[in-house]
Design an enzyme around this catalytic site. Structure first.
Site, PDB file in Angstrom:
ATOM      1  N   HIS A  80      30.297  74.334  39.435  1.00 27.07           N
ATOM      2  CA  HIS A  80      29.703  73.023  39.140  1.00 27.07           C
ATOM      3  C   HIS A  80      28.750  72.556  40.237  1.00 27.07           C
ATOM      4  O   HIS A  80      28.470  71.366  40.348  1.00 27.07           O
ATOM      5  CB  HIS A  80      30.806  71.989  38.895  1.00 27.07           C
TER       6      HIS A  80
ATOM      7  N   CYS B 141      10.197  65.223  42.241  1.00 22.86           N
ATOM      8  CA  CYS B 141       9.837  66.370  43.072  1.00 22.86           C
ATOM      9  C   CYS B 141       8.386  66.251  43.572  1.00 22.86           C
ATOM     10  O   CYS B 141       7.493  65.889  42.801  1.00 22.86           O
ATOM     11  CB  CYS B 141       9.989  67.625  42.212  1.00 22.86           C
TER      12      CYS B 141
ATOM     13  N   CYS C 224      11.681  72.612  38.919  1.00 28.43           N
ATOM     14  CA  CYS C 224      11.323  73.862  39.596  1.00 28.43           C
ATOM     15  C   CYS C 224      12.423  74.365  40.525  1.00 28.43           C
ATOM     16  O   CYS C 224      12.314  75.463  41.070  1.00 28.43           O
ATOM     17  CB  CYS C 224      10.020  73.688  40.379  1.00 28.43           C
TER      18      CYS C 224
ATOM     19  N   ASN D 218      49.858  72.459  40.884  1.00 29.14           N
ATOM     20  CA  ASN D 218      49.299  71.158  40.510  1.00 29.14           C
ATOM     21  C   ASN D 218      50.439  70.169  40.365  1.00 29.14           C
ATOM     22  O   ASN D 218      51.466  70.496  39.789  1.00 29.14           O
ATOM     23  CB  ASN D 218      48.549  71.278  39.166  1.00 29.14           C
TER      24      ASN D 218
ATOM     25  N   SER E 150      43.739  71.658  39.592  1.00 28.48           N
ATOM     26  CA  SER E 150      42.851  71.372  38.462  1.00 28.48           C
ATOM     27  C   SER E 150      43.662  71.036  37.225  1.00 28.48           C
ATOM     28  O   SER E 150      44.664  71.693  36.934  1.00 28.48           O
ATOM     29  CB  SER E 150      41.941  72.569  38.168  1.00 28.48           C
ATOM     30  N   SER E 151      43.196  70.051  36.482  1.00 29.57           N
ATOM     31  CA  SER E 151      43.851  69.703  35.221  1.00 29.57           C
ATOM     32  C   SER E 151      43.564  70.752  34.143  1.00 29.57           C
ATOM     33  O   SER E 151      44.215  70.769  33.102  1.00 29.57           O
ATOM     34  CB  SER E 151      43.395  68.319  34.749  1.00 29.57           C
TER      35      SER E 151
ATOM     36  N   ILE F 137      32.513  70.417  44.435  1.00 29.54           N
ATOM     37  CA  ILE F 137      31.119  70.264  44.840  1.00 29.54           C
ATOM     38  C   ILE F 137      31.021  69.802  46.289  1.00 29.54           C
ATOM     39  O   ILE F 137      29.953  69.429  46.754  1.00 29.54           O
ATOM     40  CB  ILE F 137      30.426  69.229  43.913  1.00 29.54           C
TER      41      ILE F 137
HETATM   42  P1  OAD Z   1      40.986  66.627  37.694  1.00 29.12           P
HETATM   43  O1  OAD Z   1      40.921  65.263  38.315  1.00 29.12           O
HETATM   44  O2  OAD Z   1      40.819  66.730  36.233  1.00 29.12           O
HETATM   45  O3  OAD Z   1      42.378  67.315  38.060  1.00 29.12           O
HETATM   46  C1  OAD Z   1      42.842  67.338  39.382  1.00 29.12           C
HETATM   47  C2  OAD Z   1      44.327  67.675  39.337  1.00 29.12           C
HETATM   48  O4  OAD Z   1      44.788  67.795  40.681  1.00 29.12           O
HETATM   49  C3  OAD Z   1      45.153  66.582  38.667  1.00 29.12           C
HETATM   50  O5  OAD Z   1      45.910  67.155  37.618  1.00 29.12           O
HETATM   51  C4  OAD Z   1      46.061  66.053  39.790  1.00 29.12           C
HETATM   52  O6  OAD Z   1      47.374  65.787  39.348  1.00 29.12           O
HETATM   53  C5  OAD Z   1      46.056  67.195  40.780  1.00 29.12           C
HETATM   54  N1  OAD Z   1      46.205  66.787  42.188  1.00 29.12           N
HETATM   55  C6  OAD Z   1      45.482  65.863  42.860  1.00 29.12           C
HETATM   56  N2  OAD Z   1      45.845  65.813  44.160  1.00 29.12           N
HETATM   57  C7  OAD Z   1      46.849  66.723  44.310  1.00 29.12           C
HETATM   58  C8  OAD Z   1      47.654  67.134  45.404  1.00 29.12           C
HETATM   59  N3  OAD Z   1      47.496  66.625  46.635  1.00 29.12           N
HETATM   60  N4  OAD Z   1      48.588  68.091  45.175  1.00 29.12           N
HETATM   61  C9  OAD Z   1      48.758  68.620  43.934  1.00 29.12           C
HETATM   62  N5  OAD Z   1      48.019  68.270  42.867  1.00 29.12           N
HETATM   63  C10 OAD Z   1      47.072  67.343  43.048  1.00 29.12           C
HETATM   64  O7  OAD Z   1      39.923  67.536  38.498  1.00 29.12           O
HETATM   65  P2  OAD Z   1      39.331  68.963  38.072  1.00 29.12           P
HETATM   66  O8  OAD Z   1      40.303  69.733  37.253  1.00 29.12           O
HETATM   67  O9  OAD Z   1      38.785  69.583  39.284  1.00 29.12           O
HETATM   68  O10 OAD Z   1      33.164  68.516  36.471  1.00 29.12           O
HETATM   69  O11 OAD Z   1      38.129  68.498  37.153  1.00 29.12           O
HETATM   70  C11 OAD Z   1      37.359  69.462  36.494  1.00 29.12           C
HETATM   71  C12 OAD Z   1      35.951  68.972  36.327  1.00 29.12           C
HETATM   72  O12 OAD Z   1      35.939  67.698  35.666  1.00 29.12           O
HETATM   73  C13 OAD Z   1      35.225  68.692  37.626  1.00 29.12           C
HETATM   74  O13 OAD Z   1      34.689  69.856  38.214  1.00 29.12           O
HETATM   75  C14 OAD Z   1      34.145  67.751  37.198  1.00 29.12           C
HETATM   76  C15 OAD Z   1      34.971  66.843  36.321  1.00 29.12           C
HETATM   77  O14 OAD Z   1      34.264  66.167  35.336  1.00 29.12           O
HETATM   78  C16 OAD Z   1      32.005  67.972  36.091  1.00 29.12           C
HETATM   79  O15 OAD Z   1      31.709  66.828  36.355  1.00 29.12           O
HETATM   80  C17 OAD Z   1      31.112  68.887  35.328  1.00 29.12           C
HETATM   81 ZN    ZN Z   2      10.053  70.477  41.126  1.00 30.38          ZN
END
Ligand code: OAD
Ligand code: ZN
Length: 245
Positions: free
Chosen positions: A119, A151, A130, A217, A192-193, A101
Site C-alpha cells: 500500500h 507536479c 508521471c 492479532n 491485520s484484520s 505505509i
Molecule cells: P486494521 O486496523 O484493519 O487491523 C489492525 C488489527 O491489529 C486489528 O484487528 C487490531 O485488533 C490489531 N491490533 C492493533 N494493535 C495491536 C497490538 N498491539 N497487538 C495485537 N493486535 C493489535 O489494519 P490493517 O489490517 O493493517 O489500506 O488494515 C488494512 C488496510 O486497511 C490498510 O493497509 C489500509 C486500510 O484501509 C488502505 O488504506 C488501502
Molecule cells: Zn508529474
C-alpha cells in the site's frame, strides 16, 4: 503456550515470510484503522477517484497527512519490528510483506528492497501522472501557500506515495509478494484484520501452497479458521522474546 509453539515453528522453519498490518505499529504511537479510535472510526476514506477529481478532496487529504506529521516523524520501530529484523539478520526471513505505509520495517534494519509495500509509503510523495517523487517538506511549503500542489514536471496532482481505495495495486510488489507467499514454509500474519483485498489473499495463498500459517492479532480475524496457530494477544509482548541482536 502459543508463544512456545511459535518458537518451535520459527526454529523448524527454513523460510519465514511475515505479513504485517497496522497492529504492529500501534505500540509506536500510530493508530490502526479499525480498532476503537482507529483512522476509519474518525474519517471516511478519500478514494482515489475523488482525489483525482477534486481540489477540495486533495486539500483534505493533505490536511489529514499533515495532522499526523508529528506521529509519523516521532515513531520508532517497536518490538514486533525489531523481532522480525532479528530473524531477517539471522537469514530466516528473505523479505517482509507489509500493508503499512510508515517505513518502520526499513527503520528497524530491513533493506528497502526487502520491504514489499503493498500500500505504498507515506513518508514521501509522488505525482500521480508521471511518478516524480517529492519530499513532504516541499509539499508542505506549497500547500501552505496555495493548497494541494501539482507536479512541476507534468502538472498532475501530487499525492502521498500510498495506495488509496480505488487505486491500482503496485504490480511488481504484488508479483513479489505472490512468489514469496508460495515459496515460504512459515507465513506469519501480524496485526491485520485481513479484511482488505487483494492484500488479505496472501495468508491464504501461502497456506494453500503448503506453508504453516500463524496469525498474531488481539482481535479475531477473517482467516483464523484456516490458521495452524492463532495467538490472540499483544504483538509486542508476543514477539518481544524474539528480539535478538
Ligand atoms: P486494521 O486496523 O484493519 O487491523 C489492525 C488489527 O491489529 C486489528 O484487528 C487490531 O485488533 C490489531 N491490533 C492493533 N494493535 C495491536 C497490538 N498491539 N497487538 C495485537 N493486535 C493489535 O489494519 P490493517 O489490517 O493493517 O489500506 O488494515 C488494512 C488496510 O486497511 C490498510 O493497509 C489500509 C486500510 O484501509 C488502505 O488504506 C488501502
Ligand atoms: Zn508529474
Amino acid at each position: 503456550s502459543g508463544v512456545e509453539r511459535l518458537g518451535d515453528m520459527i526454529a523448524e522453519a527454513k523460510t519465514i515470510v511475515p505479513f504485517t498490518g497496522a497492529g504492529i505499529s500501534t505500540e509506536c504511537g500510530i493508530p490502526d484503522f479499525r480498532s476503537p479510535g482507529g483512522i476509519w472510526t474518525r474519517y471516511r476514506p478519500i478514494e482515489f477517484g475523488e482525489f483525482v477529481a477534486s481540489q477540495d478532496a486533495r486539500d483534505e487529504s493533505w490536511r489529514r497527512r499533515f495532522a499526523m506529521e508529528e506521529i509519523f516523524a516521532a515513531a520508532r520501530p517497536g518490538r514486533g519490528h525489531r523481532a522480525l529484523a532479528s530473524l531477517y539478520r539471522a537469514g530466516k526471513i528473505p523479505a517482509v510483506i507489509t500493508q503499512n505505509i510508515d517505513n518502520l520495517h526499513q527503520a528497524s534494519g530491513f533493506a528497502a528492497e526487502h520491504v514489499i509495500e503493498l500500500h505504498g509509503n507515506t513518508t514521501y510523495a509522488r505525482c500521480i501522472g508521471c511518478g516524480q517523487a517529492y519530499q513532504l517538506d516541499w509539499v508542505k511549503r506549497r500547500f501552505i501557500e496555495d493548497g494541494a500542489p501539482n507536479c512541476t514536471v507534468c502538472d498532475e496532482p501530487v499525492k502521498t506515495a500510498t495506495i488509496s481505495f480505488g487505486q491500482m495495486m503496485p504490480e511488481e510488489e504484488m508479483q513479489r509478494a505472490t512468489a514469496l507467499s508460495r515459496a515460504c514454509d512459515l507465513f506469519i500474519a501480524i496485526g491485520s484484520s485481513l479484511v482488505v483485498w487483494p492484500a488479505a489473499g496472501f495468508p491464504m495463498m501461502a497456506k494453500n501452497a503448503g506453508a504453516r500459517l500463524v496469525i498474531i492479532n488481539r482481535e479475531p480475524t477473517e482467516q483464523d479458521d484456516i490458521a495452524d496457530l492463532v495467538i490472540r494477544h499483544d504483538i509486542g509482548e508476543t514477539l518481544g522474546p524474539f528480539v535478538g541482536n
